[in-house]
Write an enzyme that holds these catalytic residues in place. Sequence first.
Site, mmCIF file in Angstrom:
data_model
loop_
_atom_site.group_PDB
_atom_site.id
_atom_site.type_symbol
_atom_site.label_atom_id
_atom_site.label_comp_id
_atom_site.label_asym_id
_atom_site.label_seq_id
_atom_site.Cartn_x
_atom_site.Cartn_y
_atom_site.Cartn_z
ATOM 1 N N ILE A 64 0.838 -1.193 0.000
ATOM 2 C CA ILE A 64 0.000 0.000 0.000
ATOM 3 C C ILE A 64 0.874 1.245 0.000
ATOM 4 O O ILE A 64 1.752 1.398 0.859
ATOM 5 C CB ILE A 64 -0.932 0.045 1.237
ATOM 6 C CG1 ILE A 64 -1.680 -1.277 1.408
ATOM 7 C CG2 ILE A 64 -1.942 1.181 1.102
ATOM 8 C CD1 ILE A 64 -1.355 -1.987 2.671
ATOM 9 N N CYS A 65 0.656 2.108 -0.972
ATOM 10 C CA CYS A 65 1.322 3.416 -1.007
ATOM 11 C C CYS A 65 0.238 4.455 -1.285
ATOM 12 O O CYS A 65 -0.938 4.202 -1.031
ATOM 13 C CB CYS A 65 2.441 3.443 -2.040
ATOM 14 S SG CYS A 65 1.951 3.210 -3.760
ATOM 15 N N GLY A 66 0.602 5.596 -1.819
ATOM 16 C CA GLY A 66 -0.384 6.640 -2.095
ATOM 17 C C GLY A 66 -1.374 6.240 -3.175
ATOM 18 O O GLY A 66 -2.580 6.370 -3.005
ATOM 19 N N GLY A 68 -0.759 3.117 -5.236
ATOM 20 C CA GLY A 68 -0.606 1.701 -5.569
ATOM 21 C C GLY A 68 0.213 1.487 -6.824
ATOM 22 O O GLY A 68 0.756 0.402 -7.045
ATOM 23 N N ALA A 108 -3.779 4.243 -0.746
ATOM 24 C CA ALA A 108 -4.519 4.784 0.389
ATOM 25 C C ALA A 108 -5.051 6.191 0.121
ATOM 26 O O ALA A 108 -5.962 6.640 0.815
ATOM 27 C CB ALA A 108 -3.639 4.780 1.634
#
Length: 153
Positions: A64-66, A68, A108
Site C-alpha cells: 500500500i502506497c499513495g 498503488g 490509500a
Amino acid sequence: MQIAIGSDQHGLAYKKMIVEEFGKKGHRFIDVGTYDAQPVSYPGIAYKATKKVADGDCERAILICGTGIGMAIAANKVKGAYAAVCHDLYSTERSVLSNNGNVMCMGALVIGPKTAEKLVELWLSLRFDAAGPSAKKVAEIFEIESGSFEGQR
C-alpha cells in the site's frame, strides 16, 4: 495464508488495519515496513515483500502506497512477483482469476479503508485455475519473464 505486507507512510494505517482484521481470520503477516509515519521510499519495501513471495516464504503480498502504482511497478521487477493495482472489485477479481496475481497493490489516497478491507477479503478468497481459460495467457507471461517467449501465437 502467510502474507508479506508493506507500505510507505501513506499506507501505514491501512496496513495496520489489514493485519489486525485479517489476522483475526487466521492469516499470518510478515511486515516488511514501514513502521512509522516518517516519509520513506517505497521501492525497497516492495522489493522486500515480493522477494518473500518469489522465495516461497509467503504465498502472497499486499503493498500500500499513495496510489498503488509505484508499488506495482517496483513489485513487477522481481521475478516471480505478479502485481496488480486493485481499486475495485472487478479488477481485484481478475488480478487473480485471469492473471494469477500474487501481489495486491492499493492506494490509500485513492480508496477508502472500508473499500480496501472489502478488496483484501475478496482477493484472499480467490484462487487461479491452472486448467482454466486464462492458463495459456498466464503461461505466455511466464515465458516472457524467462526470456523464452517467441511472439504472438
